[in-house]
Design an enzyme around this catalytic site. Structure first.
Site, PDB file in Angstrom:
ATOM      1  CG  HIS A 190      -2.130  -0.848   1.076  1.00 57.40           C
ATOM      2  ND1 HIS A 190      -3.004  -0.724   0.024  1.00 57.40           N
ATOM      3  CD2 HIS A 190      -2.608  -1.852   1.855  1.00 57.40           C
ATOM      4  CE1 HIS A 190      -3.976  -1.619   0.160  1.00 57.40           C
ATOM      5  NE2 HIS A 190      -3.750  -2.323   1.258  1.00 57.40           N
ATOM      6  CB  CYS A 246      -2.345   3.708  -4.028  1.00 58.08           C
ATOM      7  SG  CYS A 246      -3.458   2.324  -4.302  1.00 58.08           S
TER       8      CYS A 246
END
Length: 386
Positions: A190, A246
């Site tokens: 992430h 991301c």
């Protein structure tokens, strides 16, 4: 509302808010947060961009993250590490003794990090697969010695991707680096953004990566990554970072960002910080392939491999490098973007959806891999050499 930023009620990261949204779900912790009226100081400028296209791109990007809940069968050829996955694991347990990373030697070495966040709402299914696939590419196709590759995943008995371990591993990668060395840093996990506090970000936000214990120990900021593996890079050495996360477009804080349109035309944007802080190297060349732009999300999906969950960016990178050795940076970037753009999302819907949504998802994944560098060069003449 014209869109902007909102703090997640769950984990506290900054979320990109689409136009007219009343609630927003965090792509990391899945908490639903009510959207509050925002100050115009946080509204991003959309000059020369179609707001409908921007809203559609954002919507696709967020929903693509749902792909991390898809059941998939992981091909046995992907898991070549031979490690044993622990039945239970608590990342709050402290490590009682310092880790002994392998000795640093050789002209080629790599640090590969995959964070799955197992048994959590925001678990990723493809991160370890990404690491194993890239490790195979480096060893079997590109000649990296096995003992010059350091792997941090939840499959490792000691080298797990906590914040402290990642920080020490980044230092390991740079230890004794000299002219002629080729280094690779790969991260699959992430990524997020936080408000910038030292004035060195054009958009006002630092990009981050999220270690296994980030909820307790915090994230690792792009400033720290830059100061650890970019600025010390000596003349004649090369660093390639491959970041599948991301909001990762400028996660190495490199001075130049390659802005490429859909037709392949590009220009180098100067991302030197307003504060005047130096973000380049000590003479070496640092390059970063990232999964998406800073305002985009990336997908953990079975769309490209067909039978196993992987990061879309990592899979497309490996596929291009392995199938067409000697690609230029421009050709590689286009190949990755094309593969992702043309892929089906791999998202499984559990209920009825409208024809509009069905059409939206079948045009492919929305993320666009990016390239940044410590120096400008002709991306269509310089060949990728890892």
């Amino acid at each position: 509302m014209a869109g902007g930023r909102q703090i997640c009620n769950g984990c506290g990261i900054q979320l990109a808010v689409p136009p007219s949204a009343q609630t927003i779900r965090c792509s990391i912790c899945q908490t639903v947060t009510s959207v509050q009226p925002i100050s115009y100081s946080y509204v991003q400028t959309t000059t020369n961009h179609d707001p409908v296209r921007q809203a559609t791109r954002w919507f696709k990007g967020v929903l693509n993250n749902v792909s991390n809940t898809i059941d998939s069968v992981v091909a046995s050829s992907i898991n070549n590490s031979g490690s044993t996955r622990p039945s239970t694991y608590s990342y709050y347990l402290p490590i009682q003794r310092p880790l002994a990373f392998p000795p640093v030697h050789g002209k080629k070495r790599a640090l590969l990090i995959g964070v799955s966040y197992r048994s959590r709402r925001y678990e990723l299914k493809g991160s370890v697969n990404d690491v194993n696939c890239l490790k195979f590419l480096l060893i079997e196709k590109l000649g990296y010695p096995k003992d010059s590759i350091l792997v941090l995943t939840e499959d490792e008995r000691e080298w797990i991707p906590t914040k402290r371990n990642i920080q020490r591993a980044l230092q390991w990668l740079m230890e004794g680096c000299k002219s002629g060395d080729s280094l690779v840093f790969h991260y699959s996990g992430h990524g997020a953004q936080q408000p910038n506090r030292n004035g060195d970000e054009v958009d006002g936000f630092d990009e981050t990566i999220c270690p296994l214990d980030y909820e307790k120990e915090g994230m690792i900021l792009d400033d720290e990554i830059n100061s650890t593996i970019v600025r010390p890079l000596p003349k004649g050495a090369t660093l390639h970072a491959i970041i599948d996360a991301c909001h990762s477009g400028t996660v190495l804080d490199l001075p130049y960002f390659c802005r490429m349109n859909k037709n392949g035309y590009y220009t180098w944007e100067d991302h030197s910080p307003p504060s005047g802080a130096y973000k380049g190297t000590t003479g070496g060349l640092a390059l970063c392939f990232s999964a998406c732009d800073d305002d985009q999300t990336s997908a953990d999906t079975s769309a490209l491999s067909g039978n196993a969950m992987t990061g879309a960016m990592t899979y497309s990178f490996i596929q291009a490098v392995q199938s067409a050795p000697g690609l230029t940076y421009g050709a590689l970037l286009i190949a990755m973007r094309t593969a992702i753009r043309e892929a089906k999302t791999g998202i499984r819907f559990n209920g009825p959806i409208t024809s509009v949504l069905r059409k939206l998802f079948h045009i492919g994944l929305s993320q666009e891999p990016q390239l940044s560098s410590s120096e400008k060069f002709d991306i269509y003449s310089k060949r990728v050499v890892l």
